[in-house]
Design a protein around this motif. Structure first.
Motif, PDB file in Angstrom:
ATOM      1  N   LEU A 125      -4.868  -0.421   7.393  1.00 18.41           N
ATOM      2  CA  LEU A 125      -5.853  -1.250   8.092  1.00 18.41           C
ATOM      3  C   LEU A 125      -5.229  -2.615   8.374  1.00 18.41           C
ATOM      4  CD1 LEU A 125      -8.849  -1.186   9.002  1.00 18.41           C
ATOM      5  CD2 LEU A 125      -9.373  -2.347   6.866  1.00 18.41           C
ATOM      6  N   VAL A 126      -4.952  -2.893   9.662  1.00 15.99           N
ATOM      7  CA  VAL A 126      -4.361  -4.178  10.049  1.00 15.99           C
ATOM      8  C   VAL A 126      -5.301  -4.868  11.018  1.00 15.99           C
ATOM      9  CG1 VAL A 126      -2.293  -5.319  10.930  1.00 15.99           C
ATOM     10  CG2 VAL A 126      -2.098  -3.084   9.879  1.00 15.99           C
TER      11      VAL A 126
ATOM     12  N   HIS B  71     -13.371   1.210   4.991  1.00 16.64           N
ATOM     13  CA  HIS B  71     -13.385   0.940   6.424  1.00 16.64           C
ATOM     14  C   HIS B  71     -14.003   2.133   7.128  1.00 16.64           C
ATOM     15  CE1 HIS B  71     -12.222  -0.505  10.355  1.00 16.64           C
ATOM     16  NE2 HIS B  71     -11.644   0.663  10.613  1.00 16.64           N
TER      17      HIS B  71
ATOM     18  N   THR C 274      -4.473  -1.167   2.794  1.00 18.35           N
ATOM     19  CA  THR C 274      -4.129  -2.383   3.518  1.00 18.35           C
ATOM     20  C   THR C 274      -2.621  -2.599   3.343  1.00 18.35           C
ATOM     21  OG1 THR C 274      -4.694  -3.618   1.543  1.00 18.35           O
ATOM     22  CG2 THR C 274      -6.364  -3.510   3.272  1.00 18.35           C
TER      23      THR C 274
ATOM     24  N   VAL D  68      -7.622 -10.427   0.710  1.00 21.50           N
ATOM     25  CA  VAL D  68      -8.042  -9.176   0.060  1.00 21.50           C
ATOM     26  C   VAL D  68      -9.213  -9.503  -0.868  1.00 21.50           C
ATOM     27  CG1 VAL D  68      -7.277  -7.283  -1.400  1.00 21.50           C
ATOM     28  CG2 VAL D  68      -5.658  -8.382   0.126  1.00 21.50           C
TER      29      VAL D  68
END
Lengths: 245, 144
Positions: free
Chosen positions: A142-143, A165, A172, B133
């Motif tokens: 996930l970017v 997501h 990530t 994060v």
């Protein structure tokens, strides 16, 4: 195990003989290996320092879990254990070649040198497969809110923390230095294996041509052996730092 | 190539070892220790997968693996590289410089850890904003 002790009463430091009772070439090979171990040590310790300085680090069992021809089966540690055993066994055949050299048995040296060369080739092939697998693999990452597909390279690490997501868990981007350290240190070790392989091939050719029989001793094989065992010794520590802990 | 005599710097020659028993013994020790390391590595993997990973248990297993690796290094150097057959003085000239690694490892691992702690607590000079994060996710990731 031999004690390595020498008889008393000899004036070792009075000149004319090696105070260590070792030939010059072998002493220098050992001291080169000491300096090389500091080079490898510095790389591995900087890896450890960076890893402890990061909030998150990928689990090696999650990154290195594949095996040739096994598809997507989850087999942590399996392939790298195979590589470890290949290198340990080629170390055994190398020391057996040195043993035959002590007995001035040319046929024996030739046989064990060939086995050592095959072991080195097998190790390098395994490493080539592993690198190819990492560099061509595809993982969802996930970017900036979008899912991309990444391989593990020196600038990209698709093994970061998992987040929710669109109703499912997606990774990530992980710490960027992961690939850099992995490819640099295993590459530097692989380069040592490669140069050791070339040295071993030269030793095999010189044995076949009878050079060592003419010289009256197989000390060159012994020195090449020291280098080859050192490559195995370093792999034991690379295996520890990258795969086991 | 013509034959030539190397001026021997060796005063006392070792007799060639009579057989290869010692080599094979070292090989089996190395193999068994490697299998032990694998078993511990897979235990760590399963602890991480489990519901409540125990940090202490993982650290303990990792420590045992490090000690086993040092044992492997000893067997490779002493039997395969014939370090055990060299004179005591020569052995020391190799091993004593390597003792620097003890300080080297302690200092740099401590430094990395201290850097992380200082940054995470925003103490001292470091005013780095943590990356985006979420905290809950960070806790789930393995810190080592």
């Amino acid at each position: 195990m031999a004690s390595g002790s020498l008889p008393a009463g000899i004036k070792w430091w009075s000149g004319g003989k090696s105070p260590y009772n070792v030939n010059y070439g072998k002493i220098m090979m050992w001291y080169f290996l000491v300096s090389d171990s500091f080079t490898f040590g510095a790389f591995l310790i900087s890896y450890g320092s960076t890893r402890l300085g990061s909030d998150y680090w990928p689990d090696p069992n999650h990154v290195f879990n594949s095996f040739p021809f096994m598809g997507h089966a989850n087999l942590p540690l399996a392939f790298v254990s195979l590589m470890t055993f290949i290198l340990i066994f080629s170390s055994v055949t190398m020391v057996l070649a040195v043993h035959e050299g002590h007995k001035m048995n040319r046929k024996g040296v030739e046989k064990y040198m060939i086995m050592t060369i095959i072991g080195g080739l097998a190790f390098l092939s395994c490493q080539a497969w592993e690198w190819t697998h990492l560099l061509t693999g595809s993982h969802s990452v996930l970017v900036d809110g979008k899912v991309e597909h990444w391989a593990t390279t020196i600038t990209k690490n698709p093994f970061g923390p998992m987040v929710e997501h669109a109703g499912q868990l997606v990774a990530t981007p992980g710490p960027q230095l992961f690939g850099g350290f992995f490819f640099f240190i295993t590459g530097f070790h692989g380069f040592h294996v490669f140069s050791g392989l070339i040295i071993n091939i030269i030793m095999y050719i010189k044995t076949r041509l009878g050079h060592f029989d003419q010289r009256g001793h197989y000390e060159m094989v012994e020195k090449a052996g020291l280098y080859w065992h050192f490559v195995d010794l370093v792999w034991v520590f690379v295996f520890l730092a990258f795969y086991l802990i | 190539m013509s034959s030539f005599e190397v001026p021997s710097q060796i005063t006392i020659h070792h007799e060639p070892a009579p057989n290869t028993k010692r080599i094979w013994r070292a090989f089996w020790i190395l193999s068994v220790v490697t299998l032990g390391e694998l078993a511990l590595g897979l235990s760590i993997y399963n602890i991480h997968k489990g519901p409540n990973p125990s940090e202490m248990m993982v650290l303990f297993f990792k420590g045992v693996i490090c000690i086993l690796t040092l044992a492997k290094g000893y067997y490779i150097a002493w039997v395969f590289m014939h370090m055990g057959d060299e004179s005591k003085l020569f052995r020391r000239s190799i091993v004593v410089p390597l003792l620097l690694f003890i300080w080297f490892i302690i200092a740099f691992l401590h430094d990395g850890n201290a850097y992380r702690e200082a940054r995470d607590s925003n103490a001292g000079e470091f005013k780095v904003i943590k990356n985006d994060v979420p905290a809950a996710v960070l806790e789930r990731g393995q810190k080592d």
